[in-house]
Design a protein around this motif. Sequence first.
Motif, PDB file in Angstrom:
ATOM      1  N   ASP A 297       0.813  -1.214   0.000  1.00  0.00           N
ATOM      2  CA  ASP A 297       0.000   0.000   0.000  1.00  0.00           C
ATOM      3  C   ASP A 297       0.847   1.265   0.000  1.00  0.00           C
ATOM      4  O   ASP A 297       0.316   2.364  -0.055  1.00  0.00           O
ATOM      5  N   LEU A 298       2.169   1.109   0.101  1.00  0.00           N
ATOM      6  CA  LEU A 298       3.041   2.271   0.155  1.00  0.00           C
ATOM      7  C   LEU A 298       3.539   2.611  -1.243  1.00  0.00           C
ATOM      8  O   LEU A 298       3.775   1.729  -2.066  1.00  0.00           O
ATOM      9  N   SER A 299       3.713   3.894  -1.489  1.00  0.00           N
ATOM     10  CA  SER A 299       4.307   4.293  -2.757  1.00  0.00           C
ATOM     11  C   SER A 299       5.793   3.989  -2.726  1.00  0.00           C
ATOM     12  O   SER A 299       6.381   3.788  -1.667  1.00  0.00           O
ATOM     13  N   GLU A 300       6.415   3.963  -3.897  1.00  0.00           N
ATOM     14  CA  GLU A 300       7.835   3.626  -3.975  1.00  0.00           C
ATOM     15  C   GLU A 300       8.682   4.615  -3.187  1.00  0.00           C
ATOM     16  O   GLU A 300       9.691   4.258  -2.595  1.00  0.00           O
ATOM     17  N   GLU A 301       8.254   5.892  -3.166  1.00  0.00           N
ATOM     18  CA  GLU A 301       9.029   6.903  -2.453  1.00  0.00           C
ATOM     19  C   GLU A 301       8.989   6.665  -0.952  1.00  0.00           C
ATOM     20  O   GLU A 301       9.894   7.046  -0.226  1.00  0.00           O
ATOM     21  N   GLU A 302       7.891   6.063  -0.463  1.00  0.00           N
ATOM     22  CA  GLU A 302       7.744   5.881   0.978  1.00  0.00           C
ATOM     23  C   GLU A 302       8.581   4.714   1.498  1.00  0.00           C
ATOM     24  O   GLU A 302       8.904   4.660   2.670  1.00  0.00           O
ATOM     25  N   VAL A 303       8.890   3.749   0.642  1.00  0.00           N
ATOM     26  CA  VAL A 303       9.539   2.529   1.083  1.00  0.00           C
ATOM     27  C   VAL A 303      11.023   2.797   1.332  1.00  0.00           C
ATOM     28  O   VAL A 303      11.725   3.305   0.487  1.00  0.00           O
ATOM     29  N   SER A 304      11.498   2.448   2.503  1.00  0.00           N
ATOM     30  CA  SER A 304      12.908   2.552   2.838  1.00  0.00           C
ATOM     31  C   SER A 304      13.235   1.406   3.777  1.00  0.00           C
ATOM     32  O   SER A 304      12.350   0.698   4.248  1.00  0.00           O
ATOM     33  N   SER A 305      14.521   1.212   4.055  1.00  0.00           N
ATOM     34  CA  SER A 305      14.891   0.126   4.962  1.00  0.00           C
ATOM     35  C   SER A 305      14.295   0.365   6.345  1.00  0.00           C
ATOM     36  O   SER A 305      13.891  -0.584   7.030  1.00  0.00           O
ATOM     37  N   GLU A 306      14.211   1.636   6.748  1.00  0.00           N
ATOM     38  CA  GLU A 306      13.624   1.929   8.062  1.00  0.00           C
ATOM     39  C   GLU A 306      12.149   1.574   8.084  1.00  0.00           C
ATOM     40  O   GLU A 306      11.659   0.964   9.036  1.00  0.00           O
ATOM     41  N   GLN A 307      11.421   1.951   7.022  1.00  0.00           N
ATOM     42  CA  GLN A 307      10.004   1.628   6.957  1.00  0.00           C
ATOM     43  C   GLN A 307       9.795   0.124   6.897  1.00  0.00           C
ATOM     44  O   GLN A 307       8.884  -0.428   7.529  1.00  0.00           O
ATOM     45  N   GLU A 308      10.640  -0.565   6.138  1.00  0.00           N
ATOM     46  CA  GLU A 308      10.523  -2.018   6.043  1.00  0.00           C
ATOM     47  C   GLU A 308      10.795  -2.672   7.396  1.00  0.00           C
ATOM     48  O   GLU A 308      10.130  -3.644   7.770  1.00  0.00           O
ATOM     49  N   LEU A 309      11.804  -2.139   8.132  1.00  0.00           N
ATOM     50  CA  LEU A 309      12.095  -2.685   9.453  1.00  0.00           C
ATOM     51  C   LEU A 309      10.896  -2.544  10.379  1.00  0.00           C
ATOM     52  O   LEU A 309      10.536  -3.480  11.108  1.00  0.00           O
ATOM     53  N   LYS A 310      10.287  -1.366  10.350  1.00  0.00           N
ATOM     54  CA  LYS A 310       9.122  -1.150  11.206  1.00  0.00           C
ATOM     55  C   LYS A 310       7.997  -2.105  10.827  1.00  0.00           C
ATOM     56  O   LYS A 310       7.349  -2.705  11.695  1.00  0.00           O
ATOM     57  N   THR A 311       7.762  -2.239   9.528  1.00  0.00           N
ATOM     58  CA  THR A 311       6.697  -3.123   9.069  1.00  0.00           C
ATOM     59  C   THR A 311       6.986  -4.568   9.457  1.00  0.00           C
ATOM     60  O   THR A 311       6.096  -5.294   9.921  1.00  0.00           O
ATOM     61  N   GLU A 312       8.236  -5.000   9.287  1.00  0.00           N
ATOM     62  CA  GLU A 312       8.596  -6.383   9.589  1.00  0.00           C
ATOM     63  C   GLU A 312       8.503  -6.662  11.087  1.00  0.00           C
ATOM     64  O   GLU A 312       8.015  -7.719  11.504  1.00  0.00           O
ATOM     65  N   LEU A 313       8.969  -5.722  11.903  1.00  0.00           N
ATOM     66  CA  LEU A 313       8.898  -5.921  13.346  1.00  0.00           C
ATOM     67  C   LEU A 313       7.449  -5.983  13.825  1.00  0.00           C
ATOM     68  O   LEU A 313       7.100  -6.797  14.689  1.00  0.00           O
ATOM     69  N   LYS A 314       6.612  -5.119  13.281  1.00  0.00           N
ATOM     70  CA  LYS A 314       5.189  -5.172  13.634  1.00  0.00           C
ATOM     71  C   LYS A 314       4.598  -6.528  13.254  1.00  0.00           C
ATOM     72  O   LYS A 314       3.829  -7.122  14.011  1.00  0.00           O
ATOM     73  N   GLN A 315       4.979  -7.019  12.074  1.00  0.00           N
ATOM     74  CA  GLN A 315       4.451  -8.293  11.614  1.00  0.00           C
ATOM     75  C   GLN A 315       4.935  -9.438  12.505  1.00  0.00           C
ATOM     76  O   GLN A 315       4.165 -10.332  12.866  1.00  0.00           O
ATOM     77  N   LEU A 316       6.244  -9.404  12.873  1.00  0.00           N
ATOM     78  CA  LEU A 316       6.785 -10.453  13.726  1.00  0.00           C
ATOM     79  C   LEU A 316       6.114 -10.453  15.095  1.00  0.00           C
ATOM     80  O   LEU A 316       5.810 -11.512  15.648  1.00  0.00           O
ATOM     81  N   ILE A 317       5.886  -9.259  15.645  1.00  0.00           N
ATOM     82  CA  ILE A 317       5.202  -9.175  16.935  1.00  0.00           C
ATOM     83  C   ILE A 317       3.783  -9.708  16.808  1.00  0.00           C
ATOM     84  O   ILE A 317       3.293 -10.459  17.653  1.00  0.00           O
ATOM     85  N   ASN A 318       3.116  -9.331  15.721  1.00  0.00           N
ATOM     86  CA  ASN A 318       1.751  -9.799  15.497  1.00  0.00           C
ATOM     87  C   ASN A 318       1.698 -11.309  15.366  1.00  0.00           C
ATOM     88  O   ASN A 318       0.770 -11.969  15.844  1.00  0.00           O
ATOM     89  N   ASP A 319       2.715 -11.910  14.717  1.00  0.00           N
ATOM     90  CA  ASP A 319       2.761 -13.363  14.554  1.00  0.00           C
ATOM     91  C   ASP A 319       2.876 -14.087  15.891  1.00  0.00           C
ATOM     92  O   ASP A 319       2.413 -15.219  16.037  1.00  0.00           O
ATOM     93  N   GLN A 320       3.530 -13.450  16.863  1.00  0.00           N
ATOM     94  CA  GLN A 320       3.738 -14.084  18.161  1.00  0.00           C
ATOM     95  C   GLN A 320       2.567 -13.889  19.120  1.00  0.00           C
ATOM     96  O   GLN A 320       2.498 -14.552  20.153  1.00  0.00           O
ATOM     97  N   LEU A 321       1.672 -12.979  18.791  1.00  0.00           N
ATOM     98  CA  LEU A 321       0.546 -12.708  19.688  1.00  0.00           C
ATOM     99  C   LEU A 321      -0.523 -13.797  19.570  1.00  0.00           C
ATOM    100  O   LEU A 321      -0.773 -14.311  18.477  1.00  0.00           O
ATOM    101  N   PRO A 322      -1.148 -14.179  20.671  1.00  0.00           N
ATOM    102  CA  PRO A 322      -2.276 -15.115  20.588  1.00  0.00           C
ATOM    103  C   PRO A 322      -3.458 -14.478  19.877  1.00  0.00           C
ATOM    104  O   PRO A 322      -3.518 -13.251  19.712  1.00  0.00           O
ATOM    105  N   GLU A 323      -4.408 -15.304  19.467  1.00  0.00           N
ATOM    106  CA  GLU A 323      -5.536 -14.809  18.687  1.00  0.00           C
ATOM    107  C   GLU A 323      -6.345 -13.762  19.444  1.00  0.00           C
ATOM    108  O   GLU A 323      -6.908 -12.846  18.847  1.00  0.00           O
ATOM    109  N   ASN A 324      -6.433 -13.923  20.748  1.00  0.00           N
ATOM    110  CA  ASN A 324      -7.242 -12.987  21.542  1.00  0.00           C
ATOM    111  C   ASN A 324      -6.385 -11.899  22.191  1.00  0.00           C
ATOM    112  O   ASN A 324      -6.784 -11.284  23.193  1.00  0.00           O
TER     113      ASN A 324
END
Length: 446
Positions: A297-324
Amino acid sequence: MSNSTFQKSVIFFFNFVIALLCLASVVSNFVFPLWRVSLSYTVKGDQLQSLAGQIEGLDAETLADMEIPLSLSVTLETADVILFLFEEDTSATKQLLDKNVDSLVDQILPTVDAFGESVMQEVAKETIREEVYTQIKNQLIQNNPDISEERIQEILQETGLTEDYLSEQTEEVISAFYEEGATVDSICEKTLDVLDSVVTKANESGSDELGEMEITEEDKQQLEEKLREFLEKFAAEDSSLDPKETLRSLLLEYLRASGQTDSDQDSPEDLPQPSPGTEQTAAIPRETDSFVRPLADLSEEEVSSEQELKTELKQLINDQLPENAAGILALVCKVLAAIVLLSMLAWVYLLLKLFFRLFSDRHAIKLKAGILLGGIPGLLLMVLPMLALYLLPRIPYTAALFAEFGLAELGLSFFSAGVFAFGAAILLILISIPYSALRRKERRSN
């Protein structure tokens, strides 16, 4: 001044102090964090070696003695938790998670950058030292095939090629990494210049055993190829160097590889690897209900290693959270919000009583509401946790658990805006001793 007038003046003084305590207790909740959990930790060489393994060709032993301090904190604001009392869906939970993960990444990035700088420094030092040592050793062996390792070290000292001198020379190379417009070619050229300087110094020493040293073009070419192979991992397509950006990308790949499962995901070896100088701009998709905004959903200008790191860390945290997890977090925040509001209502209640007593014949009030309810947030969120951190490592059983899980090495601390209300409640207890006596005298006289 009559006794009655003096008594009334003392009551008005105490009321003024109580009013200030009430105001400070309420306002502090919106000036300071409701709860902040801080952690400090020193990342040591053996842990850095795991991340260094993502850099092909880097000798992990180079980082064995390295230490990098890491400080992290997670914060809850009063306004954040109060929102949960008015939210029926998970939007407040998503906002709270995103806010804190963004904050954590912002705190981690300086450590990543420090790691990158240390890697560059150590590799530059080791490369130059190894080459200098090899050249001198070969020269000495050529002149005297029976020379010992100990004698080689002595000659290095005698010729002035000490650790301090080599460190000074390598600092010139290291500083060149961070110069504006630094490229692979400029660093290689600088390194060869430093090597020439070292050889010149060795020759100027006049050592008979060393003789006249000479670095051949073949030797220089081998050194340049070795250094270039490493530098290209940190270079863009135009050969420009950006160590920080590259290390962030390497951490991103490390996190992605760590986030894969054996059953339904590709192994780290099967992951698409970026070519040197190419920035990867798409996160590996996962079939999960994510709290984060997809990179698609991000434009090419918005994507950077910092943005990717934030997105990946959020995803990893979300993966570890229980369903509830969202429901549990919402419930915890609602309970905290209720406790904080109860505390603030107690202080507001005392303020209102003080105001209305201005128009009454009796001006003193009861302080039980502030004493019993006003300090609860500070007690639960700061005083008791800090007391537990102090006592648990001193109890034999829990001390063993702290040592087993490495908790003793963590610098954990807590802060809460509620500590001001807790302190105000303690002061009310002290004030209540003379104040209650004045209140009883006032009641009897009226």
